[in-house]
Design a protein around this motif. Structure first.
Motif, mmCIF file in Angstrom:
data_model
loop_
_atom_site.group_PDB
_atom_site.id
_atom_site.type_symbol
_atom_site.label_atom_id
_atom_site.label_comp_id
_atom_site.label_asym_id
_atom_site.label_seq_id
_atom_site.Cartn_x
_atom_site.Cartn_y
_atom_site.Cartn_z
ATOM 1 N N LYS A 3 0.837 -1.194 0.000
ATOM 2 C CA LYS A 3 0.000 0.000 0.000
ATOM 3 C C LYS A 3 0.872 1.244 0.000
ATOM 4 O O LYS A 3 1.972 1.250 0.530
ATOM 5 C CB LYS A 3 -0.882 0.021 1.244
ATOM 6 N N HIS A 4 0.375 2.296 -0.622
ATOM 7 C CA HIS A 4 1.053 3.583 -0.677
ATOM 8 C C HIS A 4 0.064 4.678 -0.302
ATOM 9 O O HIS A 4 -1.123 4.550 -0.545
ATOM 10 C CB HIS A 4 1.588 3.880 -2.083
ATOM 11 N N ILE A 5 0.572 5.744 0.262
ATOM 12 C CA ILE A 5 -0.220 6.947 0.469
ATOM 13 C C ILE A 5 0.284 7.967 -0.546
ATOM 14 O O ILE A 5 1.486 8.238 -0.619
ATOM 15 C CB ILE A 5 -0.055 7.491 1.899
ATOM 16 N N ILE A 6 -0.645 8.507 -1.327
ATOM 17 C CA ILE A 6 -0.293 9.519 -2.328
ATOM 18 C C ILE A 6 -1.167 10.745 -2.074
ATOM 19 O O ILE A 6 -2.386 10.684 -2.200
ATOM 20 C CB ILE A 6 -0.485 8.993 -3.763
ATOM 21 N N ILE A 7 -0.541 11.830 -1.688
ATOM 22 C CA ILE A 7 -1.235 13.083 -1.416
ATOM 23 C C ILE A 7 -1.239 13.881 -2.714
ATOM 24 O O ILE A 7 -0.183 14.140 -3.285
ATOM 25 C CB ILE A 7 -0.499 13.875 -0.315
ATOM 26 N N PHE A 28 11.968 12.855 -7.199
ATOM 27 C CA PHE A 28 10.828 12.710 -8.091
ATOM 28 C C PHE A 28 11.004 11.481 -8.969
ATOM 29 O O PHE A 28 12.121 11.152 -9.369
ATOM 30 C CB PHE A 28 10.675 13.968 -8.946
ATOM 31 N N ASN A 29 9.908 10.812 -9.261
ATOM 32 C CA ASN A 29 9.926 9.620 -10.094
ATOM 33 C C ASN A 29 9.396 9.991 -11.475
ATOM 34 O O ASN A 29 8.192 10.222 -11.641
ATOM 35 C CB ASN A 29 9.060 8.532 -9.461
ATOM 36 N N PRO A 30 10.292 10.049 -12.474
ATOM 37 C CA PRO A 30 9.843 10.438 -13.818
ATOM 38 C C PRO A 30 8.884 9.429 -14.447
ATOM 39 O O PRO A 30 8.089 9.795 -15.313
ATOM 40 C CB PRO A 30 11.145 10.528 -14.613
ATOM 41 N N PHE A 39 5.486 13.250 -9.634
ATOM 42 C CA PHE A 39 5.337 12.253 -8.579
ATOM 43 C C PHE A 39 6.522 12.399 -7.637
ATOM 44 O O PHE A 39 7.663 12.128 -8.003
ATOM 45 C CB PHE A 39 5.296 10.851 -9.192
ATOM 46 N N MET A 40 6.260 12.874 -6.414
ATOM 47 C CA MET A 40 7.314 13.170 -5.452
ATOM 48 C C MET A 40 7.377 12.085 -4.381
ATOM 49 O O MET A 40 6.359 11.708 -3.805
ATOM 50 C CB MET A 40 7.041 14.529 -4.791
ATOM 51 N N HIS A 48 3.999 9.402 -0.804
ATOM 52 C CA HIS A 48 4.338 10.216 -1.962
ATOM 53 C C HIS A 48 3.360 11.384 -2.068
ATOM 54 O O HIS A 48 2.323 11.392 -1.421
ATOM 55 C CB HIS A 48 4.250 9.383 -3.244
ATOM 56 N N ALA A 49 3.694 12.338 -2.911
ATOM 57 C CA ALA A 49 2.757 13.397 -3.272
ATOM 58 C C ALA A 49 2.749 13.509 -4.788
ATOM 59 O O ALA A 49 3.777 13.347 -5.438
ATOM 60 C CB ALA A 49 3.169 14.733 -2.651
ATOM 61 N N MET A 50 1.590 13.743 -5.328
ATOM 62 C CA MET A 50 1.454 14.041 -6.743
ATOM 63 C C MET A 50 1.182 15.533 -6.827
ATOM 64 O O MET A 50 0.119 16.003 -6.412
ATOM 65 C CB MET A 50 0.310 13.239 -7.372
ATOM 66 N N LEU A 51 2.174 16.278 -7.283
ATOM 67 C CA LEU A 51 2.034 17.715 -7.452
ATOM 68 C C LEU A 51 1.455 17.947 -8.842
ATOM 69 O O LEU A 51 2.064 17.570 -9.839
ATOM 70 C CB LEU A 51 3.396 18.403 -7.306
ATOM 71 N N MET A 52 0.274 18.545 -8.907
ATOM 72 C CA MET A 52 -0.434 18.699 -10.172
ATOM 73 C C MET A 52 -0.641 20.171 -10.497
ATOM 74 O O MET A 52 -0.924 20.965 -9.603
ATOM 75 C CB MET A 52 -1.819 18.054 -10.082
ATOM 76 N N THR A 53 -0.538 20.505 -11.770
ATOM 77 C CA THR A 53 -0.889 21.870 -12.167
ATOM 78 C C THR A 53 -2.346 22.107 -11.764
ATOM 79 O O THR A 53 -3.162 21.176 -11.744
ATOM 80 C CB THR A 53 -0.725 22.090 -13.677
ATOM 81 N N GLU A 54 -2.663 23.353 -11.450
ATOM 82 C CA GLU A 54 -4.029 23.647 -11.034
ATOM 83 C C GLU A 54 -5.072 23.246 -12.087
ATOM 84 O O GLU A 54 -6.085 22.647 -11.735
ATOM 85 C CB GLU A 54 -4.165 25.115 -10.647
#
Length: 132
Positions: A3-7, A28-30, A39-40, A48-54
């Motif tokens: 399992k992973h947590i992705i914010i 970051f994972n390309p 994907f950070m 992890h965090a997924m940083l997304m453009t607005e």
């Protein structure tokens, strides 16, 4: 399956966010990144965090996007291995452009301080003594 947590967090500028979080030591994972998202890795093997453009973030939800500089919905809290690690990450965040909303809190058994990233998201760094 592990399992992973992705914010998932909306950001205004992916490259500025990459530079900011790289300065804190995150990677970051390309393989899981694209022109609209990064994907950070926060904790290897699970957080992890997924940083997304607005605009990309907005395409995934049917509610208005909260502007984190104006209102808060969540504080991302990360545990640290020592008080020194808390202070080091705060210093690096400040140097990279973070705002520090309050001074460190030292409760003896627990030490914490937070920062606001470039997009207004709140992050709290906490160390707790093993004996609690």
């Amino acid at each position: 399956m592990q399992k992973h947590i992705i914010i998932n967090l909306p950001v205004r500028d992916l490259e500025k966010s990459r530079a900011f979080f790289s300065a804190l030591g995150f990677t970051f994972n390309p393989q899981w990144s694209c022109e609209n998202a990064l994907f950070m890795n926060i904790v290897d093997g699970g957080i992890h965090a997924m940083l997304m453009t607005e605009p990309f973030f907005r395409s995934l939800v049917d509610k208005p996007l909260v502007q984190a500089r104006e209102a808060n919905e969540v504080i991302v809290c990360l545990s640290c291995e020592s008080r020194e690690e808390v202070d080091s990450l705060i210093a690096r965040a400040t140097a990279a452009g973070a705002r520090i909303p309050h001074p460190p809190e030292d409760h003896g058994f627990m030490y914490d301080q937070g920062f606001e990233d470039l997009d207004g998201h709140l992050w709290n760094l906490v160390w707790a003594a093993p004996q609690g």
